[in-house]
Design a protein around this motif. Structure first.
Motif, PDB file in Angstrom:
ATOM      1  N   GLU A  63       0.700  -1.124  -0.149  1.00 34.07           N
ATOM      2  CA  GLU A  63       0.006   0.060   0.043  1.00 34.07           C
ATOM      3  C   GLU A  63       0.874   1.319   0.088  1.00 34.07           C
ATOM      4  O   GLU A  63       0.314   2.270  -0.307  1.00 34.07           O
ATOM      5  CB  GLU A  63      -1.131  -0.007   1.095  1.00 34.07           C
ATOM      6  N   LEU A  64       2.023   1.102   0.088  1.00 37.84           N
ATOM      7  CA  LEU A  64       2.990   2.465   0.082  1.00 37.84           C
ATOM      8  C   LEU A  64       3.758   2.382  -1.069  1.00 37.84           C
ATOM      9  O   LEU A  64       4.012   1.654  -1.808  1.00 37.84           O
ATOM     10  CB  LEU A  64       4.169   2.334   1.441  1.00 37.84           C
ATOM     11  N   ASN A  65       4.153   3.674  -1.417  1.00 40.01           N
ATOM     12  CA  ASN A  65       4.998   3.998  -2.698  1.00 40.01           C
ATOM     13  C   ASN A  65       6.581   4.024  -2.365  1.00 40.01           C
ATOM     14  O   ASN A  65       6.819   4.875  -1.204  1.00 40.01           O
ATOM     15  CB  ASN A  65       4.404   5.305  -3.197  1.00 40.01           C
ATOM     16  N   PHE A  66       7.178   3.368  -2.827  1.00 40.21           N
ATOM     17  CA  PHE A  66       8.713   3.373  -2.727  1.00 40.21           C
ATOM     18  C   PHE A  66       9.475   3.895  -3.945  1.00 40.21           C
ATOM     19  O   PHE A  66       8.987   3.416  -4.984  1.00 40.21           O
ATOM     20  CB  PHE A  66       9.466   1.976  -2.156  1.00 40.21           C
ATOM     21  N   PRO A  67      10.555   4.253  -3.592  1.00 42.58           N
ATOM     22  CA  PRO A  67      11.277   4.659  -2.157  1.00 42.58           C
ATOM     23  C   PRO A  67      10.631   5.759  -1.613  1.00 42.58           C
ATOM     24  O   PRO A  67       9.912   6.625  -2.390  1.00 42.58           O
ATOM     25  CB  PRO A  67      12.597   5.044  -2.676  1.00 42.58           C
ATOM     26  N   LEU A  68      11.003   5.814  -0.383  1.00 45.22           N
ATOM     27  CA  LEU A  68      10.248   6.734   0.667  1.00 45.22           C
ATOM     28  C   LEU A  68      11.386   7.253   1.690  1.00 45.22           C
ATOM     29  O   LEU A  68      12.289   6.529   1.978  1.00 45.22           O
ATOM     30  CB  LEU A  68       8.823   6.379   1.233  1.00 45.22           C
ATOM     31  N   VAL A  69      10.950   8.264   2.367  1.00 45.92           N
ATOM     32  CA  VAL A  69      11.832   8.926   3.616  1.00 45.92           C
ATOM     33  C   VAL A  69      10.879   8.779   4.749  1.00 45.92           C
ATOM     34  O   VAL A  69       9.863   9.447   4.706  1.00 45.92           O
ATOM     35  CB  VAL A  69      12.517  10.117   3.152  1.00 45.92           C
ATOM     36  N   HIS A  70      11.027   8.272   5.823  1.00 44.51           N
ATOM     37  CA  HIS A  70      10.457   8.293   7.029  1.00 44.51           C
ATOM     38  C   HIS A  70      11.273   9.064   7.967  1.00 44.51           C
ATOM     39  O   HIS A  70      12.347   8.978   8.339  1.00 44.51           O
ATOM     40  CB  HIS A  70      10.217   6.871   7.557  1.00 44.51           C
ATOM     41  N   LYS A  71      10.581  10.161   8.534  1.00 44.77           N
ATOM     42  CA  LYS A  71      11.316  10.936   9.544  1.00 44.77           C
ATOM     43  C   LYS A  71      10.473  10.822  10.906  1.00 44.77           C
ATOM     44  O   LYS A  71       9.125  10.880  10.809  1.00 44.77           O
ATOM     45  CB  LYS A  71      11.299  12.346   9.165  1.00 44.77           C
ATOM     46  N   SER A  72      10.924  11.233  12.061  1.00 41.28           N
ATOM     47  CA  SER A  72      10.203  11.086  12.969  1.00 41.28           C
ATOM     48  C   SER A  72      11.307  11.420  14.450  1.00 41.28           C
ATOM     49  O   SER A  72      12.377  11.419  14.235  1.00 41.28           O
ATOM     50  CB  SER A  72       9.766   9.516  13.551  1.00 41.28           C
ATOM     51  N   ARG A  73      10.453  11.583  15.547  1.00 40.94           N
ATOM     52  CA  ARG A  73      11.281  12.026  16.808  1.00 40.94           C
ATOM     53  C   ARG A  73      11.507  10.658  17.462  1.00 40.94           C
ATOM     54  O   ARG A  73      10.077  10.243  17.938  1.00 40.94           O
ATOM     55  CB  ARG A  73      10.735  13.100  17.465  1.00 40.94           C
ATOM     56  N   LEU A  74      12.427  10.352  17.835  1.00 43.01           N
ATOM     57  CA  LEU A  74      12.695   9.016  18.841  1.00 43.01           C
ATOM     58  C   LEU A  74      12.866   9.692  20.195  1.00 43.01           C
ATOM     59  O   LEU A  74      13.648  10.505  20.422  1.00 43.01           O
ATOM     60  CB  LEU A  74      13.783   8.150  18.203  1.00 43.01           C
ATOM     61  N   VAL A  75      12.281   8.730  21.106  1.00 45.07           N
ATOM     62  CA  VAL A  75      12.415   9.062  22.521  1.00 45.07           C
ATOM     63  C   VAL A  75      12.612   7.877  23.155  1.00 45.07           C
ATOM     64  O   VAL A  75      12.238   6.564  22.878  1.00 45.07           O
ATOM     65  CB  VAL A  75      11.312  10.113  23.110  1.00 45.07           C
TER      66      VAL A  75
END
Length: 296
Positions: free
Chosen positions: A179-191
Motif C-alpha cells: 500500500e506504500l509507494n517506494f522509495p520513501l523517506v521516514h522521519k520522526s522523533r525518537l524518545v
C-alpha cells in the motif's frame, strides 16, 4: 606521559567517580556501591590489579576514600556463557579495523557480556588494547563495525559520524507493504520507551531520518534497503515498525517477547551491509561490504 596500563584501562575499563558517602576506603565504597558484587570479589580484583586509579595504576587495598576520586575497574562476569558465533576481520591497517559482526554478538561489554563481545575478541586476536569502536550496531543486528586502532588518528575518524560524512547501507527482511509507494523517506522523533531498553516515536521535531527502498519481493516478505541519515538507537527497527512492517524475528518491536532465548537459527533479519567514506587521514575513497547474507 600516559602509561600503557592506563591506555588499556581507558579503552577497556569502566570508570566511576566515587559518590559522596561515609566510607573509609575505596574498597568499602565499591562494596556498597556495587552491592551485587561481594567483598571477596573486590578483594580478588584489587589483588589482580583489576582496579586502577586515575593514572592507571593498581590501587592498594587500603587506599583512602575521597569523594569524586576517579577509579577504573574491569568488569568481569563469572562463568560467562560463550556465544557460538564467529566474527570476521575484513580489513586492518595501522589506523582502522573493519569487522563483520554476526548476529547475537555485542559490540562492547554490557550486562552479562564482557569477554563475549566483538571488542574484546578483536583486542585478543589483534593484540591491540587501543581498539575502540567508532560506532555501534545492536547485538541482534549483524554486519559492519569499524574500529579505530590508533589513538593518534582516532579523532579524525570519529568526526565522520556526527558530521554525516559516512554513507551507511542496511538491509532488512520484513512483511510486504504494497500500500506504500517506494522509495520513501521516514522521519520522526525518537524518545526513550518502555521498558528502558526500547525506543519509541514521540511528538515534536524529528531527530531521525531513514530512506527506504524495496530490493526484492518474495510473497508476503520483502527485502528492503535502508539508508539511515541519522544514527539513533534502534532507529531502523522503530521506523520499520512505524511503517507497518516490523523486521522479521525482532524480539523488541512491535512488542517485547518475554523470556526469549537467543535462537541462532532465526536471527533478526537486519544487516549493516555497506559503509562508504573518504578516509580523513589518507584521502582515499573507502568502501566496505559485509560478507553476511540475510536468508529468507
Amino acid at each position: 606521559m600516559t602509561s600503557p596500563v592506563f591506555s588499556a584501562a581507558h579503552n577497556q575499563a569502566s570508570t566511576l567517580y566515587l559518590p559522596p558517602g561515609p566510607w573509609l576506603t575505596v574498597l568499602d565504597c565499591l562494596c556498597e556501591h556495587f552491592s551485587a558484587i561481594g567483598r571477596e570479589q573486590w578483594l580478588d580484583r584489587i589483588a589482580r590489579g583489576r582496579v586502577l586509579d586515575a593514572q592507571g595504576q593498581p590501587i592498594a587495598l587500603d587506599l583512602p576514600y575521597k569523594e569524586g576520586l576517579r577509579i577504573h575497574y574491569f568488569r568481569e562476569v563469572p562463568d560467562e556463557k560463550p556465544i557460538p558465533v564467529l566474527e570476521s576481520i575484513l580489513y586492518a591497517d595501522e589506523h582502522l579495523v573493519v569487522a563483520d559482526k554476526p548476529h547475537f554478538l555485542p559490540v562492547t561489554p554490557a550486562g552479562e557480556y564482557v569477554e563475549q563481545t566483538l571488542l574484546r575478541r578483536l583486542i585478543h586476536r589483534l593484540d591491540n588494547p587501543h581498539l575502540v569502536p567508532l560506532h555501534r550496531i545492536d547485538r541482534h543486528t549483524a554486519g559492519l563495525v569499524i574500529f579505530s586502532a590508533n589513538p593518534q588518528t582516532r579523532s579524525a575518524y570519529q568526526s565522520l559520524f556526527p558530521t554525516r560524512q559516512i554513507d551507511k547501507r542496511y538491509e532488512a527482511i520484513a512483511p510486504a507493504l504494497p500500500e506504500l509507494n517506494f522509495p520513501l523517506v521516514h522521519k520522526s522523533r525518537l524518545v526513550d520507551g518502555e521498558p528502558f531498553f526500547r525506543m519509541q516515536e514521540g511528538p515534536g521535531v524529528s531527530n531521525t531520518e531513514t530512506a527506504v527502498e524495496v530490493r526484492e519481493k518474495n510473497g508476503d516478505l520483502w527485502r528492503y534497503g535502508l539508508f539511515p541519515v541519522t544514527g539513533k538507537k534502534h532507529q531502523l527497527r522503530v521506523h520499520m515498525t512505524a511503517l507497518g512492517a516490523s523486521i522479521c524475528n525482532d524480539p523488541f518491536y512491535p512488542t517485547v517477547l518475554k523470556d526469549v532465548v537467543d535462537d541462532y537459527a532465526n536471527p533478526l533479519k537486519l544487516l549493516a551491509q555497506g559503509l562508504r567514506f573518504v578516509d580523513p587521514v589518507t584521502g582515499e575513497a573507502r568502501e566496505f561490504e559485509s560478507q553476511i547474507t540475510l536468508q529468507w
